[in-house]
Scaffold this active site. Sequence first.
Site, mmCIF file in Angstrom:
data_model
loop_
_atom_site.group_PDB
_atom_site.id
_atom_site.type_symbol
_atom_site.label_atom_id
_atom_site.label_comp_id
_atom_site.label_asym_id
_atom_site.label_seq_id
_atom_site.Cartn_x
_atom_site.Cartn_y
_atom_site.Cartn_z
ATOM 1 N N GLU A 176 0.830 -1.216 0.000
ATOM 2 C CA GLU A 176 0.000 0.000 0.000
ATOM 3 C C GLU A 176 0.864 1.265 0.000
ATOM 4 O O GLU A 176 2.070 1.207 0.269
ATOM 5 C CB GLU A 176 -0.938 0.008 1.198
ATOM 6 C CG GLU A 176 -0.228 0.012 2.544
ATOM 7 C CD GLU A 176 -1.071 0.629 3.664
ATOM 8 O OE1 GLU A 176 -1.491 1.794 3.521
ATOM 9 O OE2 GLU A 176 -1.275 -0.059 4.688
ATOM 10 N N LYS A 200 -3.193 -1.828 15.557
ATOM 11 C CA LYS A 200 -2.735 -1.013 16.677
ATOM 12 C C LYS A 200 -3.834 -0.884 17.702
ATOM 13 O O LYS A 200 -5.006 -0.824 17.347
ATOM 14 C CB LYS A 200 -2.438 0.395 16.180
ATOM 15 C CG LYS A 200 -1.187 0.499 15.415
ATOM 16 C CD LYS A 200 -0.695 1.943 15.443
ATOM 17 C CE LYS A 200 0.588 2.009 14.668
ATOM 18 N NZ LYS A 200 0.315 1.971 13.229
HETATM 19 N N1 PSU Z 1 -2.696 1.376 10.575
HETATM 20 C C1 PSU Z 1 -1.375 1.546 10.747
HETATM 21 N N2 PSU Z 1 -0.676 2.277 9.845
HETATM 22 C C2 PSU Z 1 -1.279 2.834 8.748
HETATM 23 C C3 PSU Z 1 -2.684 2.614 8.570
HETATM 24 C C4 PSU Z 1 -3.339 1.889 9.503
HETATM 25 O O1 PSU Z 1 -0.836 1.043 11.711
HETATM 26 O O2 PSU Z 1 -0.611 3.497 7.955
HETATM 27 C C5 PSU Z 1 -3.361 3.150 7.358
HETATM 28 C C6 PSU Z 1 -3.613 2.009 6.346
HETATM 29 O O3 PSU Z 1 -3.487 2.523 5.042
HETATM 30 C C7 PSU Z 1 -5.053 1.639 6.626
HETATM 31 C C8 PSU Z 1 -5.623 2.999 6.927
HETATM 32 O O4 PSU Z 1 -5.700 1.018 5.538
HETATM 33 O O5 PSU Z 1 -4.640 3.656 7.701
HETATM 34 C C9 PSU Z 1 -6.919 2.924 7.678
HETATM 35 O O6 PSU Z 1 -7.462 4.205 7.755
HETATM 36 P P1 PSU Z 1 -8.986 4.405 8.176
HETATM 37 O O7 PSU Z 1 -9.037 3.982 9.611
HETATM 38 O O8 PSU Z 1 -9.250 5.846 7.980
HETATM 39 O O9 PSU Z 1 -9.773 3.530 7.274
#
Ligand code: PSU
Length: 301
Positions: A22, A157
């Site tokens: 990603e 996390k």
């Molecule tokens: N969790 C992490 N690092 C990240 C992300 C999530 O530990 O960089 C990023 C990933 O790209 C994940 C996104 O798909 O955040 C999720 O964001 P949201 O909760 O807004 O969907």
Amino acid sequence: MISLSNEVRNALDNRQPVVALESTIIAHGMPYPRNVETAILVEETIRKRGAVPATCAIIGGKLRAGLVTDELELIGREGAAIPKASRRDLPYLVSKGLHGATTVASTMIIARLAGIRIFATGGIGGVHRGATTTMDISADLQELAQTPVAVVSAGAKSILDLGLTLEYLETHGIPVIGFKTGDFPAFFTRRSGFGVDYRLDTPEEIAHLLDTKWKLGLTGGAVIANPVPEEFQMDADLIEKTIQEAVREAEKTGVKGKKITPFLLARIEELTGGKSLETNIRLVLNNAVLAADISRSLEGQ
Ligand code: PSU
Ligand code: MN
């Protein structure tokens, strides 16, 4: 609609193992220039392990699998100026010819269009703490329910509510597989106290499970949870206190929606004096190795 790099196209044409990656983690998850260095190192790690990396992004409105170094550099340097692109953002960015950094959800979409079945990242999105009132649930989870791509992560996390995240995954029929662990890893630490659905100890067994799932005609992906190596994990109490502090600040300053995850990541990094970034990089590299091994096995190599 989908545009592949030559390296990725050749690999797919020749049924060679390919691992999707990603780009939100590059643009919004880590500071420049460590983000670009890490992106390059992750790609090299996958190549050394006998697979081909396909970093995904939206470049000038094109859905891309496989970027050249200049494009990795662009995404890393521009950072937060590049929109974080999840499923709902794709139509706008593509129709306007803009750039976008893909999340787990949108990277899965691109991987499926390209014919890539394995994807390595750091952590998946999930159900946020306080979701019972905010309804903040990452689109990553819905994507895992419908798109047939397996995501290798170090769990999620604990900025998220891991118990609710696992409930959600269960409801949507998404298998959670622990690699050499029965405990769902909490990204910075090897254990969350929550169990995985199944523990498997080899990449071959994981590949066989995935192949079986898809042969059964079951939609959606799977979560492959790979704990951070022991020597790089963080102190559980320290990280919990730091996360609580960061979540409090987010509430106080009113950060919401797609900005919340990048905000929390950046604050945790500041509050730990950069320690969390080192752990983050190590666990992504560890996931790249496992994803490459699973993809080789899936391709019968
Ligand atoms: N969790 C992490 N690092 C990240 C992300 C999530 O530990 O960089 C990023 C990933 O790209 C994940 C996104 O798909 O955040 C999720 O964001 P949201 O909760 O807004 O969907
Ligand atoms: Mn959200």
